[in-house]
Design a protein around this motif. Structure first.
Motif, PDB file in Angstrom:
ATOM      1  N   LYS A  53       0.830  -1.212   0.000  1.00 28.98           N
ATOM      2  CA  LYS A  53       0.000   0.000   0.000  1.00 28.98           C
ATOM      3  C   LYS A  53       0.858   1.253   0.000  1.00 28.98           C
ATOM      4  O   LYS A  53       0.505   2.260  -0.623  1.00 28.98           O
ATOM      5  N   LEU A  54       1.988   1.206   0.696  1.00 30.78           N
ATOM      6  CA  LEU A  54       2.844   2.382   0.810  1.00 30.78           C
ATOM      7  C   LEU A  54       3.630   2.650  -0.471  1.00 30.78           C
ATOM      8  O   LEU A  54       3.810   3.808  -0.865  1.00 30.78           O
ATOM      9  N   ARG A  55       4.122   1.583  -1.114  1.00 27.06           N
ATOM     10  CA  ARG A  55       5.025   1.795  -2.242  1.00 27.06           C
ATOM     11  C   ARG A  55       4.323   1.771  -3.601  1.00 27.06           C
ATOM     12  O   ARG A  55       4.959   1.971  -4.639  1.00 27.06           O
ATOM     13  N   PHE A  56       3.022   1.552  -3.615  1.00 35.27           N
ATOM     14  CA  PHE A  56       2.289   1.470  -4.879  1.00 35.27           C
ATOM     15  C   PHE A  56       2.321   2.812  -5.610  1.00 35.27           C
ATOM     16  O   PHE A  56       1.979   3.854  -5.057  1.00 35.27           O
ATOM     17  N   ARG A  57       2.751   2.764  -6.897  1.00 39.70           N
ATOM     18  CA  ARG A  57       2.889   3.993  -7.683  1.00 39.70           C
ATOM     19  C   ARG A  57       2.333   3.894  -9.095  1.00 39.70           C
ATOM     20  O   ARG A  57       1.972   4.893  -9.680  1.00 39.70           O
ATOM     21  N   ASN A  58       2.271   2.679  -9.645  1.00 35.87           N
ATOM     22  CA  ASN A  58       1.934   2.536 -11.062  1.00 35.87           C
ATOM     23  C   ASN A  58       0.928   1.408 -11.237  1.00 35.87           C
ATOM     24  O   ASN A  58       1.216   0.251 -10.910  1.00 35.87           O
ATOM     25  N   GLN A  59      -0.244   1.725 -11.792  1.00 35.19           N
ATOM     26  CA  GLN A  59      -1.275   0.712 -11.950  1.00 35.19           C
ATOM     27  C   GLN A  59      -0.983  -0.260 -13.093  1.00 35.19           C
ATOM     28  O   GLN A  59      -1.693  -1.264 -13.257  1.00 35.19           O
ATOM     29  N   ASN A  60       0.048   0.001 -13.864  1.00 37.40           N
ATOM     30  CA  ASN A  60       0.419  -0.906 -14.946  1.00 37.40           C
ATOM     31  C   ASN A  60       1.394  -1.988 -14.498  1.00 37.40           C
ATOM     32  O   ASN A  60       1.659  -2.935 -15.252  1.00 37.40           O
ATOM     33  N   ASP A  61       1.911  -1.854 -13.297  1.00 37.02           N
ATOM     34  CA  ASP A  61       2.866  -2.835 -12.785  1.00 37.02           C
ATOM     35  C   ASP A  61       2.184  -3.771 -11.796  1.00 37.02           C
ATOM     36  O   ASP A  61       1.430  -3.321 -10.921  1.00 37.02           O
ATOM     37  N   PRO A  62       2.425  -5.098 -11.913  1.00 31.84           N
ATOM     38  CA  PRO A  62       1.864  -6.024 -10.913  1.00 31.84           C
ATOM     39  C   PRO A  62       2.471  -5.756  -9.537  1.00 31.84           C
ATOM     40  O   PRO A  62       3.610  -5.297  -9.422  1.00 31.84           O
ATOM     41  N   GLN A  63       1.692  -6.063  -8.513  1.00 31.29           N
ATOM     42  CA  GLN A  63       2.120  -5.837  -7.134  1.00 31.29           C
ATOM     43  C   GLN A  63       2.158  -7.170  -6.392  1.00 31.29           C
ATOM     44  O   GLN A  63       1.372  -8.076  -6.681  1.00 31.29           O
ATOM     45  N   TYR A  64       3.047  -7.276  -5.410  1.00 32.50           N
ATOM     46  CA  TYR A  64       3.221  -8.526  -4.678  1.00 32.50           C
ATOM     47  C   TYR A  64       3.153  -8.267  -3.171  1.00 32.50           C
ATOM     48  O   TYR A  64       3.732  -7.302  -2.675  1.00 32.50           O
ATOM     49  N   ILE A  65       2.436  -9.158  -2.503  1.00 32.27           N
ATOM     50  CA  ILE A  65       2.354  -9.097  -1.038  1.00 32.27           C
ATOM     51  C   ILE A  65       3.041 -10.347  -0.498  1.00 32.27           C
ATOM     52  O   ILE A  65       2.526 -11.465  -0.637  1.00 32.27           O
ATOM     53  N   ARG A  66       4.201 -10.181   0.107  1.00 33.89           N
ATOM     54  CA  ARG A  66       4.907 -11.325   0.688  1.00 33.89           C
ATOM     55  C   ARG A  66       4.385 -11.561   2.097  1.00 33.89           C
ATOM     56  O   ARG A  66       4.453 -10.703   2.951  1.00 33.89           O
ATOM     57  N   PHE A  67       3.861 -12.779   2.331  1.00 29.48           N
ATOM     58  CA  PHE A  67       3.275 -13.077   3.635  1.00 29.48           C
ATOM     59  C   PHE A  67       3.696 -14.426   4.188  1.00 29.48           C
ATOM     60  O   PHE A  67       3.459 -14.730   5.366  1.00 29.48           O
ATOM     61  N   GLY A  68       4.288 -15.301   3.342  1.00 31.21           N
ATOM     62  CA  GLY A  68       4.605 -16.652   3.810  1.00 31.21           C
ATOM     63  C   GLY A  68       5.949 -17.134   3.316  1.00 31.21           C
ATOM     64  O   GLY A  68       6.824 -16.349   2.932  1.00 31.21           O
TER      65      GLY A  68
END
Length: 607
Positions: free
Chosen positions: A308-323
């Motif tokens: 949520k903090l580093r999101f800048r570009n809607q054209n780039d996939p985002q990753y949530i590392r949790f495990g």
């Protein structure tokens, strides 16, 4: 455009503490006032278990309670790994977003399902008790930090009595508590009660004298002024809109320069919306049918801290590392312990907040008494580059300049609250609603409004026919109110018994609807609510009460009085005014005044 602050003129050393208890994070700022010294604003930048210390230091607004109701961990300490493990073993109950349990029912833009998303409090704790426990924790941490930082373990005269204890005993510690724009007197009263319960002050009388309140919007204005608001932002009489985007709420406050460069005026009624950063997380996927459904709280926490903090570009996939590397569910985009989201998906999580802020800005532009040309974005949510870029994209075509201060925006409210105390730069504020009293008026048979309500008319003790339900307006909506301007209306009470005047209660009501000049409380009745009850002792009016003789020789007593309200302060103040009757002919004599007690309805909040 910071102005030169004047030296403190008091003869005794004083300490001012500002507590900004936010929905997700909290901070403390302070100022030590010494005779003939120019006060400085400082922040508490070190808390127990705080991993990262620095000028932007804030701690989570979080407490853990055990089954008996005792606090077991708070703030950054509640986030330690050993505490997380211990709370599961011992079944401790967490209190995230506890502040929202104090929120008002009316006057705040709220998503329909927000109530269902706020975690419940422990069954043996009220919102006031939880708020008090957190204030106590902040107060204890603040004392430790100031004594360690400034070497104030001993009193200035070298005695063994600690400097802090001396200030406490002498009543020389003042407090400023901040709250969202949409909060009113009922919320201020609950916060004041929590401050007493939490040990900040020892009595209700001390709380009345030493605790002040300021909205997060007005505190943010003071922060911007103190931090160097560009002079061109307010040139040619133009206004500035402060958007305080926090964890739970987004506050809108519009200001322009006053009669002199030192003063500012609110130029539109402030707004408050529940569309802060936590609602971005609420909009994230819940993985209901995934085998990782039980990890959703942890995934949401990871999303908060990173994506949520580093999101800048809607054209780039985002990753949530949790495990770990073995965690996989390809049907939900989970591989090697990472949840993959399309950038457009993440953008959609932000969309309701972006839309709300954009439309609210447009509303403020339309309502403002002076043109607005600049917007200052502050608060923890303001650190989001995506939010900032989207607001610029939406608002700059309207001719607006969207700016962010170059200092720590998440300390804006706490620092600004101290500046509010020291500098007090706002001279007038705008009324958000229409305020008045539901009263009775003389029955007029030629008035159609009276005839349709004739069944409700009644005979007063003096023998006059009256019709109830008339809304006597004291302060209209969107009125600019200076701090010293009085609003007064004349009323009277009649009774067959003198003893009934020892405690008279008058309900101050609030109309929140769209009718410009509301007249009867049975029209658009759902938009009327009781703001507070003004309790006065009219028996002190003495001979002015009568007795009098009415129709058919009926003996009655009557109190003619004015209710005086001061709306221009950050807290509502009330007085009762009457005139003595003197001489055998009962001439009206000297005007008398007395403070009136304001009692707020306890049910004006969600519990």
């Amino acid at each position: 455009m910071p102005t030169q602050r004047q030296p403190y003129k008091g003869t005794k050393r004083k300490l001012v503490l500002a507590f900004d208890v936010g929905t997700t994070y909290s901070g403390v700022s302070y100022s030590i006032l010494d005779h003939n010294q120019v006060p400085e604003i400082k922040g508490v930048t070190r808390f127990p278990a705080q991993e990262h210390v620095g000028g932007d230091c804030k701690i989570p607004s979080l407490l853990y309670y055990d089954k008996s109701g005792a606090v077991r961990a708070a703030g950054a300490e509640a986030m330690r790994e050993d505490i997380v493990a211990m709370k599961e073993d011992e079944e401790w109950v967490a209190t995230p977003w506890f502040k929202l349990h104090l929120r008002p029912k009316n006057g705040v833009s709220t998503p329909n399902d927000v109530a269902s998303k706020i975690p419940p409090l422990p069954s043996n704790k009220t919102p006031i008790q939880v708020f008090a426990d957190f204030l106590r924790y902040l107060y204890t941490c603040t004392r430790s930090y100031i004594e360690e930082t400034h070497g104030l373990a001993l009193a200035p005269d070298g005695t063994n009595t600690s400097w802090w204890t001396t200030l406490e005993n002498d009543g020389q510690i003042d407090f400023v508590l901040t709250h969202p724009n949409g909060w009113e007197g009922a919320q201020q009263e609950m916060m004041r009660r929590a401050a007493v319960l939490g040990g900040l002050v020892k009595s209700q009388e001390a709380a009345d004298n030493r605790i002040s309140f300021v909205t997060e919007g007005e505190a943010s204005l003071h922060f911007c002024l103190h931090s160097g608001l560009p002079s061109e932002a307010l040139k040619n009489g133009k206004g500035v809109l402060i958007v305080d985007a926090g964890g739970g709420t987004v506050d809108m406050s519009a200001y322009a320069g006053g009669k002199t460069d030192e003063w500012f005026e609110e130029i539109a009624a402030p707004q408050c919306h529940f569309q802060g950063s936590i609602f971005v997380t609420f909009n994230a996927p819940h993985l209901r049918n995934s085998k990782f459904v039980d990890d959703v709280p942890h995934i949401s926490e990871c999303f908060d801290k990173t994506t949520k903090l580093r999101f800048r570009n809607q054209n780039d996939p985002q990753y949530i590392r949790f495990g770990g590397v073995r965690d996989k569910d390809l049907s939900f985009g989970i591989r090697s312990g990472q949840l993959r989201l399309e950038g457009s998906q993440v953008a959609s999580f932000f969309a309701p907040s972006v839309s709300c802020i954009t439309e609210s800005v447009k509303s403020q532009l339309a309502a403002a008494q002076k043109p607005i040309q600049s917007i200052f974005l502050v608060g923890g949510f303001a650190a989001s580059d995506w939010l900032y870029s989207q607001l610029r994209e939406n608002l700059e075509p309207l001719g607006l300049s969207v700016l962010r201060p170059d200092t720590h925006v998440n300390k804006a409210v706490a620092d600004g609250a101290i500046s509010f105390y020291l500098d007090h730069r706002v001279s007038s504020r705008m009324s958000r609603f229409t305020y008045g009293v539901n009263c009775h008026v003389p029955y007029n048979p030629s008035d159609e409004d009276h005839r349709v309500r004739s069944i409700t008319s009644w005979l007063s003790p003096s023998g006059a026919r009256r019709v109830p339900g008339f809304f006597s307006i004291i302060l209209p909506k969107n009125s600019q109110v200076s701090e010293t301007k009085e609003f007064r209306r004349s009323y009277f009470e009649e009774s067959d018994y003198l003893s009934n005047f020892s405690s008279v209660q008058v309900s101050l009501d609030c109309y929140r609807g769209k009718v410009d000049t509301p007249k009867w409380v049975d029209v658009d009745s759902e938009n009327y609510s009781s703001l507070c009850t003004i309790t006065v002792d009219l028996s002190q009016m003495g001979k002015a009460l009568g007795p009098f003789k009415g129709a058919n020789g009926r003996v009655y007593y009557k109190a003619d009085f004015d209710i005086i309200l001061l709306f221009g302060l950050t807290e509502l103040k009330a007085q009762l005014c009457w005139r003595e009757r003197v001489g055998i002919f009962n001439f009206r004599g000297t005007e008398k005044r007395t403070p009136a007690k304001i009692v707020y309805e306890p049910m004006n909040t969600f519990t």
